[in-house]
Scaffold this motif. Sequence first.
Motif, PDB file in Angstrom:
ATOM      1  N   VAL A  94       0.855  -1.189   0.000  1.00 15.21           N
ATOM      2  CA  VAL A  94       0.000   0.000   0.000  1.00 15.21           C
ATOM      3  C   VAL A  94       0.893   1.241   0.000  1.00 15.21           C
ATOM      4  CG1 VAL A  94      -1.873   1.239   1.178  1.00 15.21           C
ATOM      5  CG2 VAL A  94      -1.675  -1.259   1.430  1.00 15.21           C
ATOM      6  N   TYR A  95       0.714   2.116  -1.001  1.00 14.04           N
ATOM      7  CA  TYR A  95       1.559   3.311  -1.125  1.00 14.04           C
ATOM      8  C   TYR A  95       0.813   4.551  -0.643  1.00 14.04           C
ATOM      9  CZ  TYR A  95       4.588   0.172  -3.639  1.00 14.04           C
ATOM     10  OH  TYR A  95       5.399  -0.876  -3.957  1.00 14.04           O
ATOM     11  N   ASP A  96       1.593   5.634  -0.420  1.00 10.28           N
ATOM     12  CA  ASP A  96       1.019   6.832   0.206  1.00 10.28           C
ATOM     13  C   ASP A  96       0.079   7.589  -0.730  1.00 10.28           C
ATOM     14  OD1 ASP A  96       2.827   7.905  -1.509  1.00 10.28           O
ATOM     15  OD2 ASP A  96       3.930   9.080  -0.006  1.00 10.28           O
ATOM     16  N   ASP A  97       0.024   7.197  -2.028  1.00 13.83           N
ATOM     17  CA  ASP A  97      -0.962   7.815  -2.931  1.00 13.83           C
ATOM     18  C   ASP A  97      -2.198   6.919  -3.065  1.00 13.83           C
ATOM     19  OD1 ASP A  97       0.102   5.721  -4.309  1.00 13.83           O
ATOM     20  OD2 ASP A  97       0.606   6.857  -6.122  1.00 13.83           O
ATOM     21  N   ASP A  98      -2.394   6.029  -2.065  1.00 13.03           N
ATOM     22  CA  ASP A  98      -3.540   5.113  -2.055  1.00 13.03           C
ATOM     23  C   ASP A  98      -3.549   4.159  -3.245  1.00 13.03           C
ATOM     24  OD1 ASP A  98      -4.539   5.780   0.396  1.00 13.03           O
ATOM     25  OD2 ASP A  98      -5.929   7.294  -0.370  1.00 13.03           O
ATOM     26  N   THR A  99      -2.350   3.763  -3.652  1.00 15.48           N
ATOM     27  CA  THR A  99      -2.238   2.702  -4.651  1.00 15.48           C
ATOM     28  C   THR A  99      -2.019   1.379  -3.921  1.00 15.48           C
ATOM     29  OG1 THR A  99      -1.167   4.255  -6.131  1.00 15.48           O
ATOM     30  CG2 THR A  99      -0.987   1.944  -6.715  1.00 15.48           C
ATOM     31  N   LEU A 100      -2.718   0.352  -4.388  1.00  9.88           N
ATOM     32  CA  LEU A 100      -2.568  -0.989  -3.815  1.00  9.88           C
ATOM     33  C   LEU A 100      -1.970  -1.873  -4.901  1.00  9.88           C
ATOM     34  CD1 LEU A 100      -3.432  -2.801  -1.283  1.00  9.88           C
ATOM     35  CD2 LEU A 100      -5.312  -3.524  -2.743  1.00  9.88           C
ATOM     36  N   VAL A 101      -0.812  -2.481  -4.604  1.00  8.73           N
ATOM     37  CA  VAL A 101      -0.103  -3.269  -5.620  1.00  8.73           C
ATOM     38  C   VAL A 101       0.091  -4.694  -5.137  1.00  8.73           C
ATOM     39  CG1 VAL A 101       2.031  -3.462  -6.967  1.00  8.73           C
ATOM     40  CG2 VAL A 101       1.098  -1.197  -6.436  1.00  8.73           C
ATOM     41  N   LEU A 145       6.137   3.881   0.683  1.00  6.59           N
ATOM     42  CA  LEU A 145       5.438   2.623   0.969  1.00  6.59           C
ATOM     43  C   LEU A 145       4.913   2.698   2.395  1.00  6.59           C
ATOM     44  CD1 LEU A 145       4.693  -0.321   0.188  1.00  6.59           C
ATOM     45  CD2 LEU A 145       6.877  -0.997   1.200  1.00  6.59           C
ATOM     46  N   ARG A 146       3.587   2.684   2.520  1.00 10.53           N
ATOM     47  CA  ARG A 146       2.977   2.894   3.826  1.00 10.53           C
ATOM     48  C   ARG A 146       2.722   1.588   4.577  1.00 10.53           C
ATOM     49  NH1 ARG A 146      -2.169   5.977   2.577  1.00 10.53           N
ATOM     50  NH2 ARG A 146      -3.098   4.002   3.169  1.00 10.53           N
ATOM     51  N   GLU A 147       2.249   0.571   3.832  1.00  8.62           N
ATOM     52  CA  GLU A 147       1.845  -0.678   4.486  1.00  8.62           C
ATOM     53  C   GLU A 147       2.153  -1.861   3.576  1.00  8.62           C
ATOM     54  OE1 GLU A 147      -2.372  -0.376   5.473  1.00  8.62           O
ATOM     55  OE2 GLU A 147      -2.188   1.806   5.556  1.00  8.62           O
ATOM     56  N   VAL A 148       2.386  -3.006   4.197  1.00  7.85           N
ATOM     57  CA  VAL A 148       2.498  -4.272   3.458  1.00  7.85           C
ATOM     58  C   VAL A 148       1.699  -5.301   4.242  1.00  7.85           C
ATOM     59  CG1 VAL A 148       4.070  -6.040   2.526  1.00  7.85           C
ATOM     60  CG2 VAL A 148       4.815  -3.646   2.655  1.00  7.85           C
ATOM     61  N   PHE A 149       0.961  -6.143   3.535  1.00  6.77           N
ATOM     62  CA  PHE A 149       0.272  -7.219   4.253  1.00  6.77           C
ATOM     63  C   PHE A 149       0.269  -8.501   3.431  1.00  6.77           C
ATOM     64  CE2 PHE A 149      -3.226  -4.914   2.088  1.00  6.77           C
ATOM     65  CZ  PHE A 149      -3.902  -5.954   1.450  1.00  6.77           C
ATOM     66  N   ALA A 150       0.095  -9.622   4.142  1.00  2.00           N
ATOM     67  CA  ALA A 150      -0.035 -10.926   3.505  1.00  2.00           C
ATOM     68  C   ALA A 150      -1.482 -11.377   3.666  1.00  2.00           C
ATOM     69  CB  ALA A 150       0.902 -11.925   4.170  1.00  2.00           C
ATOM     70  N   CYS A 151      -1.956 -12.212   2.744  1.00  2.00           N
ATOM     71  CA  CYS A 151      -3.351 -12.652   2.855  1.00  2.00           C
ATOM     72  C   CYS A 151      -3.510 -14.111   2.444  1.00  2.00           C
ATOM     73  CB  CYS A 151      -4.255 -11.755   2.024  1.00  2.00           C
ATOM     74  SG  CYS A 151      -4.008 -11.938   0.254  1.00  2.00           S
ATOM     75  N   GLY A 152      -4.501 -14.738   3.063  1.00  2.00           N
ATOM     76  CA  GLY A 152      -4.835 -16.128   2.779  1.00  2.00           C
ATOM     77  C   GLY A 152      -6.014 -16.514   3.666  1.00  2.00           C
ATOM     78  N   GLU A 205       3.850  -1.117  12.839  1.00  2.85           N
ATOM     79  CA  GLU A 205       2.455  -1.190  13.320  1.00  2.85           C
ATOM     80  C   GLU A 205       1.521  -1.546  12.157  1.00  2.85           C
ATOM     81  OE1 GLU A 205       1.456  -0.860  16.501  1.00  2.85           O
ATOM     82  OE2 GLU A 205       3.614  -0.771  16.918  1.00  2.85           O
ATOM     83  N   PRO A 206       0.346  -2.152  12.457  1.00  5.63           N
ATOM     84  CA  PRO A 206      -0.620  -2.429  11.388  1.00  5.63           C
ATOM     85  C   PRO A 206      -1.119  -1.126  10.775  1.00  5.63           C
ATOM     86  CG  PRO A 206      -1.258  -3.527  13.445  1.00  5.63           C
ATOM     87  CD  PRO A 206      -0.131  -2.590  13.773  1.00  5.63           C
ATOM     88  N   GLY A 207      -1.223  -1.075   9.445  1.00  6.02           N
ATOM     89  CA  GLY A 207      -1.649   0.149   8.776  1.00  6.02           C
ATOM     90  C   GLY A 207      -3.165   0.256   8.669  1.00  6.02           C
ATOM     91  N   ARG A 208      -3.648   1.484   8.416  1.00  8.67           N
ATOM     92  CA  ARG A 208      -5.102   1.697   8.414  1.00  8.67           C
ATOM     93  C   ARG A 208      -5.788   1.065   7.204  1.00  8.67           C
ATOM     94  NH1 ARG A 208      -5.736   6.156   4.865  1.00  8.67           N
ATOM     95  NH2 ARG A 208      -3.893   7.481   4.903  1.00  8.67           N
ATOM     96  N   THR A 209      -5.134   1.090   6.028  1.00 11.63           N
ATOM     97  CA  THR A 209      -5.738   0.464   4.847  1.00 11.63           C
ATOM     98  C   THR A 209      -5.801  -1.048   5.026  1.00 11.63           C
ATOM     99  OG1 THR A 209      -4.887   2.248   3.463  1.00 11.63           O
ATOM    100  CG2 THR A 209      -5.546   0.222   2.332  1.00 11.63           C
TER     101      THR A 209
END
Length: 365
Positions: free
Chosen positions: A249-256, A303-310, A334-338
């Motif tokens: 998650v980037y600071d321009d609200d892009t999710l990659v 780069l504001r946040e990174v997360f894993a999913c499953g 810390e966990p990010g807001r997005t």
Amino acid sequence: MSGGDKLDFETRPNTAPVSAADRAALLANPGFGRVFTDHMVTIRYAEGKGWYDARVEARAPIPMDPAAAVLHYAQEIFEGLKAYRTGDGSVTMFRPEANAARFVASAKRLAMPELPPETFVDSLRRLVEIDRDWIPEHEDASLYLRPFMFASEVFLGVRPANEYLYCVIASPAGAYFAGGIKPVTLWVSPDYTRAAPGGTGAAKCGGNYAASLAAQAEAIEAGCDQVVFLDAVERRFVDELGGMNVFFVYDDDTLVTPPLTGTILPGITRDAILTLAAESGLQVQERPVSFADWQADAASGRLREVFACGTAAVINPIGGVRFPDGEFLIGGGEPGRTTMALRQQLVDIQRGRAEDRHGWVQRVL
Ligand SMILES: *Cc1c(COP(=O)(O)O)cnc(C)c1O
């Protein structure tokens, strides 16, 4: 079974089920993958005969010949999904037909027979129904369903087997984040890759997991929680974790998130997040992310946040990254807001607390 015919299941209820008192004790703190229900589903396959002997029966060891093909050449695939108890007392599953379709795709890659998707979903429903008392009541708990299939033919020659066993077992699972959501630290393996182009990276097969364990052990040794794999060709781009997809998650609200080019498992959670994120106004991109950019963008704050999913964790924030030459934090660890907002949206849909606009939630009972 020929095309279109529905496979008939024979139900043989467990004559010695776990007592209600023992079950309650087990459900109080099931953890993950250690407690199992009273029943299982089995369906056999033989070349020339098709799928046969579909049963719901007492969960029991599976007698196996030492020359069963799976024990030698690892023709095995699996799936993982959850059944939930919702607020109104009904029981649901999240996108089981997507798991069914992926099971077919995995079977094709491993040269195994394709289980008809309607039989796959039917098998899950039947197991959940007979073992409904095993679904934990707690709102963050669930009944984890594990369909799998392996080559059962007794033969040491190297070719696709002619006989298979499909099976579903169920395991009550406690809240994944029992002590609150905790960001994980990732280890970037310098030695190991997970999947090469043309390999089995997009198939959900046991072999991929076997190959990831040495890297995961290296991660633990380095004081990390999970390994993240770079691409096998250039060792530059981020693929995924051993069993979870990854998002930036980037600071321009892009999710990659990295694109599905055959070396990444097409996660159903990943797919749902892409949909929800686009709807909530994020700029969604499926494109390669290099480790060098990851590091530089984390340092600059872009780069504001990174997360894993499953399926198991749904979304797990990533707080830090370690590699042989150093380490860095993401979002101060810390966990990010997005991350947390997407997680809440998805969990609310799965649990029947938010509107299911995409027809993802299937009622079982
Ligand atoms: C199962 C799995 C995932 C996550 O898939 P979901 O459908 O979201 O549970 C991601 N990566 C790998 C390697 C997997 O095996």
